[in-house]
Design an enzyme around this catalytic site. Structure first.
Site, mmCIF file in Angstrom:
data_model
loop_
_atom_site.group_PDB
_atom_site.id
_atom_site.type_symbol
_atom_site.label_atom_id
_atom_site.label_comp_id
_atom_site.label_asym_id
_atom_site.label_seq_id
_atom_site.Cartn_x
_atom_site.Cartn_y
_atom_site.Cartn_z
ATOM 1 N N HIS A 106 0.804 -1.233 0.000
ATOM 2 C CA HIS A 106 0.000 0.000 0.000
ATOM 3 C C HIS A 106 0.835 1.281 0.000
ATOM 4 O O HIS A 106 0.427 2.305 0.545
ATOM 5 C CB HIS A 106 -0.978 -0.001 1.170
ATOM 6 C CG HIS A 106 -2.003 -1.085 1.120
ATOM 7 N ND1 HIS A 106 -2.537 -1.568 -0.059
ATOM 8 C CD2 HIS A 106 -2.612 -1.798 2.120
ATOM 9 C CE1 HIS A 106 -3.427 -2.512 0.215
ATOM 10 N NE2 HIS A 106 -3.485 -2.678 1.521
ATOM 11 N N HIS A 180 -9.874 1.197 0.713
ATOM 12 C CA HIS A 180 -9.726 0.012 1.570
ATOM 13 C C HIS A 180 -10.857 -0.047 2.598
ATOM 14 O O HIS A 180 -10.612 -0.296 3.785
ATOM 15 C CB HIS A 180 -8.371 0.042 2.269
ATOM 16 C CG HIS A 180 -7.823 -1.328 2.594
ATOM 17 N ND1 HIS A 180 -8.554 -2.293 3.259
ATOM 18 C CD2 HIS A 180 -6.620 -1.884 2.325
ATOM 19 C CE1 HIS A 180 -7.813 -3.361 3.400
ATOM 20 N NE2 HIS A 180 -6.636 -3.153 2.837
ATOM 21 N N GLU A 317 -11.585 -4.547 -3.008
ATOM 22 C CA GLU A 317 -10.667 -3.481 -3.394
ATOM 23 C C GLU A 317 -10.429 -3.521 -4.900
ATOM 24 O O GLU A 317 -9.654 -4.339 -5.397
ATOM 25 C CB GLU A 317 -9.344 -3.635 -2.645
ATOM 26 C CG GLU A 317 -9.480 -3.679 -1.128
ATOM 27 C CD GLU A 317 -8.219 -4.211 -0.477
ATOM 28 O OE1 GLU A 317 -7.144 -3.600 -0.676
ATOM 29 O OE2 GLU A 317 -8.306 -5.253 0.214
#
Length: 353
Positions: A106, A180, A317
């Protein structure tokens, strides 16, 4: 439709964080904060009209200042994992931080959801809209180029949240965003989601190794517990001794969506909570959706005194495939100067009687 704004807290730097609330004519509402452009609540009715917040989060700024699970967060410049924490663009290696074993996850460490974003609110033909903006300088998180990023959330009259992502950059770089959000259609304090029923428009997935990096294969889901082409509860096969389930400690895999053409906005997933009757449909222009069953939540304390144990939420996602920059046969996440990165993902809420 209505938009309200109020102070949510004060950053250690002294800057004020604001919370915006969008409400439609059905009384469906959603909250977002300027810290990270984070989606913090989603209040929708069940089949009896009872409202509940169906996403996991915190009710104070302190929680979002850390937010290790990335609740409701905008993730970029690259969502998901980069194998070996390095990318190569135009023959040049760019080293990222290894924050997930040997990999980058991420785009840490300087996560976008720990920064203040600018916000503009407006009423549009589609509904009440918030547009969050961020400047990301050359070298930020290890990525090349000065990037200008906008993410807009629109609450529509059909009880959808429409997310539109946009980015431009002055150098070849990576653009692969997602949100998220952790969903529990029984309510944010509803406990396990293992009885919630999921369908995915995907006949293939990207299998991952023991550190969750795709092997590079694209395999059929047929005959495996990865198959959600017909609806299954999340818990039905999650403890099977299948290599992929074991590697991910549950579902944490990217599904290759069945697309007529790349970039089309199409139905990717559905989720149903049978007791409440709440439903959610996920539409996206992306080629992949990461299905994650909150395997590593492990007792986080959240809003209104709730505790979030493992597998008490599910994430859908929408994004490029994990480790795309290192897999030349995966759809590219490279953004060139003069080009525009755009992505649309919609979460549509409803009820089933």
């Amino acid at each position: 439709m209505a938009i309200t704004k109020r102070a949510f807290g004060v950053m250690p730097s002294g800057e004020t964080v604001y919370k915006y609330t969008l409400t439609n004519h059905h009384g469906v509402s959603a909250d977002f904060i300027t810290l990270g452009g984070t989606w913090v609540t989603m209040n929708v009715p069940d089949k009896k009209g009872k409202m509940a917040d169906v996403i996991l989060g915190y009710d104070n700024l302190e929680g979002y200042l850390s937010n290790n699970p990335h609740f409701g967060a905008i993730i970029g410049r690259n969502a998901n994992r980069i194998g070996g924490a390095v990318i190569t663009i135009d023959g040049k290696d760019y080293k990222l931080e290894a924050n997930n074993g040997p990999n980058n996850l991420h785009s840490a460490p300087d996560l976008y959801h720990r920064r203040l974003w600018d916000c503009e609110a407006a009423e549009t033909d589609e509904g009440s809209c918030l547009t969050f903006s961020l400047k990301s300088p050359d070298g930020d998180q290890g990525y090349p180029g000065n990037a200008s990023i906008q993410v807009s959330y629109t609450l529509t009259e059909d009880d959808s949240i429409r997310i539109h992502y946009h980015m431009i950059c002055d150098a070849d770089t990576i653009a692969n965003f997602t949100n998220h959000c952790y969903f529990n259609l029984a309510g944010h304090d509803g406990g396990s989601v293992m009885d919630q029923e999921v369908w995915l428009a995907a006949s293939k997935f990207t299998p991952a190794d023991e550190v969750s990096i795709p092997t590079g294969e694209i395999l059929k889901v047929e005959g495996t517990p990865m198959d959600f082409r017909t609806p299954h509860t999340l818990g039905e096969r999650i403890d099977e001794k299948h290599t992929q389930i074991v590697n991910g400690a549950g579902y944490d895999h990217c599904y290759v969506l069945n697309k007529t053409e790349s970039g089309e906005l199409s139905l990717a997933a559905t989720c149903i909570e049978l007791n409440s009757g709440r439903t959610m449909e996920v539409y996206t222009t992306e080629n992949g959706v990461q299905l994650y069953t909150g395997n590593w939540l492990g007792g986080f304390e959240g809003a209104h005194g709730a505790t979030f144990p493992a597998r008490s939420a599910v994430c859908f996602e929408a994004q490029c495939f994990p480790d795309t920059p290192n897999k030349s046969h995966f759809p590219s996440a490279v953004l060139l100067p003069g080009d525009e990165y755009q992505q649309v993902t919609i979460y549509k809420f409803g009820v089933q009687e």
